[in-house]
Design an enzyme around this catalytic site. Structure first.
Site: not given
Ligand code: CMC
Length: 428
Positions: A307, A364
């Site tokens: 998240h 989710d």
């Molecule tokens: N699976 C594998 N690796 C992940 C995931 C995941 N679901 N989420 C983040 N990472 C890794 C990412 O690759 C990065 O690794 P590194 O530091 O080695 O490059 C690290 O964790 C940080 O990730 P980020 O993308 O910089 O984090 P963010 O805060 O920008 O993204 C997120 C948050 C929710 C978009 C992301 O965690 C994600 O894509 N999750 C899966 C989609 C999901 O479940 N979304 C629903 C969110 S809750 C409902 C809502 O509020 O909308």
């Protein structure tokens, strides 16, 4: 702590006030930045460090896993309030008295009807259309049938637009699903509670009475409450920014629905189920998918994990996990998908990749499992999220209008070509 932040650019120092929120969060107020520095701007892709507004609606602390609406904890609201009370709280700032709640509900019921011509628009969509696209279009189309909801300047105009959409939106949600399932469109019943009515409109079979199942009413009530607001996320920021141009409430909401659709935001609940199904089809090997999620060369992410704000746990996920167990237990549902979900959850919580990056199951991860148990089609999951988020969007839009916020218009850092001479087509 000093009450100013100092920024030094090319040897020149500039001071900016530090402002404190009621929860002691500190922000640097850079409203004068461009003026005093001669046009220097900030760059913050994804707005990870940027506060776009001051808001008194929702507080969340991602480190501590705290979520509060208007000061009330999500745990207490999910246990003690119903969705309509929470909607009132979010929109108007205080928990309603019984009288206020009854009036709000009565005003909503007056508007729980949709111009028959909207059915023609719905009819024109192919059955395979994604329900989020349909919902966004129909919400926008409502503007044409309710022109007085476009130019809202007074609090009274706002109230009228709010009760209208609170009345009409559940009908659009239910009709969108019925269209998908090929069922005739139904209206609800004014004698029912707000959530019971949603269930009836969604699930009543033609020629049969609809019997309410208190377990489902309770589960949907909780799900809607947990999704009702989440401060300045992607769709809410969209609603505020569209509304900041003084576009009407329905147009702003329609834009918010489109933003919510994406799999990195609300679309994650659909993506979770699709992922679990794909793992099942592929033989149920969770370890293989864990490896894919960790492989940087593979675009696969474990949907429902991680998240932007919660970096320890998602408090909504804790509540919903309990509700999921209750619903599936009470309905006697045994589902191989569930075993895969539990397996993934366990592995991820013990895996250093996920632990180090603070990636935990989010709301989710579990909501889709409940919706599936309720016989809601997978493509409808994000529509259910939108149903829950409606009061949050409305409250954020109303706050933005009441605070007379300026039009949202971010800056950029231009990195394209500098000025160059036009080349005739024959010379390119
Ligand atoms: N699976 C594998 N690796 C992940 C995931 C995941 N679901 N989420 C983040 N990472 C890794 C990412 O690759 C990065 O690794 P590194 O530091 O080695 O490059 C690290 O964790 C940080 O990730 P980020 O993308 O910089 O984090 P963010 O805060 O920008 O993204 C997120 C948050 C929710 C978009 C992301 O965690 C994600 O894509 N999750 C899966 C989609 C999901 O479940 N979304 C629903 C969110 S809750 C409902 C809502 O509020 O909308």
């Amino acid at each position: 702590m000093s009450d100013k932040a100092t920024l030094e650019i090319n040897g020149e120092k500039h001071e900016f006030p530090l402002v404190k929120g009621t929860e002691n969060e500190v922000a640097i107020d850079i409203k004068t930045l461009r003026g005093v520095t001669g046009g220097v701007t900030t760059i913050d892709p994804g707005y990870k460090n940027t506060g776009s507004c001051e808001s008194a609606i929702t507080f969340l602390d991602g480190e501590k896993g705290i979520l509060r609406y208007r000061g009330y904890s999500i745990e207490e609201l999910a246990e003690k309030a119903d969705f309509l009370e929470v909607a009132y709280l979010l929109i108007f700032g205080e928990l309603p008295t019984q009288e206020q709640l009854d009036k709000f509900h009565a005003d909503i019921k007056k508007h729980s009807v949709i111009d028959d011509d909207v059915k023609k628009i719905l009819d024109a969509f192919p059955k395979a259309a994604h329900p989020m696209g349909v919902l966004s279009s129909l919400t926008s189309a409502l503007t044409a049938f309710n022109p007085s909801s476009v130019n809202v300047d007074s609090e009274e105009d706002m109230y009228n637009a709010i009760v209208r959409i609170m009345g009409k939106f559940p009908i659009l949600v239910a009709w969108t699903m019925r269209k998908k399932k090929g069922l005739p469109l139904e209206y609800g019943s004014s004698s029912l509670g707000y959530v019971e009515n949603i269930l009836k409109m969604m699930f009543k079979h033609p020629g049969e009475d609809y019997e309410q199942n208190p377990i489902l009413v309770n589960a949907l009530d909780k799900l809607l409450i947990l999704h009702a607001d989440h401060e300045q996320n992607c769709s809410t920021s969209t609603v505020r920014i569209v509304g900041s141009s003084h576009a009407g409430l329905f147009a702003s909401l329609s834009a918010g629905i489109s933003a919510l659709w994406g799999p990195l935001h609300g679309g994650a609940n659909q993506a979770v189920l699709e992922m679990l199904e794909a793992i099942k089809e592929d033989g149920g090997d969770t370890k293989k998918y864990m490896a894919k999620a960790k492989d940087k060369a593979d675009p696969f992410r474990l949907m429902g994990f991680g998240h932007r704000v919660y970096k320890n746990f998602d408090p909504r996920a804790k509540i919903i996990k309990v509700a999921a167990d209750e619903v599936l237990g009470d309905l006697g549902i045994e589902d191989p998908i569930l075993d895969i979900a539990k397996g993934l959850e366990k592995e991820a919580l013990e895996d250093p990749y996920f632990v180090d990056r603070k990636l935990y199951p989010n709301v989710d991860f579990y909501s889709g499992i409940i919706y599936r148990g309720m016989d809601i089609p997978t493509e409808m999951f994000t529509v259910m999220f939108a149903m829950g988020r409606l009061p949050g969007w409305i409250s954020q839009w109303r706050e933005m209008r009441l605070r007379k916020e300026p039009i949202g218009r971010p800056r950029q850092l231009y990195i394209g070509e500098t000025s160059r001479a036009f080349k005739a087509i024959s010379k390119r």
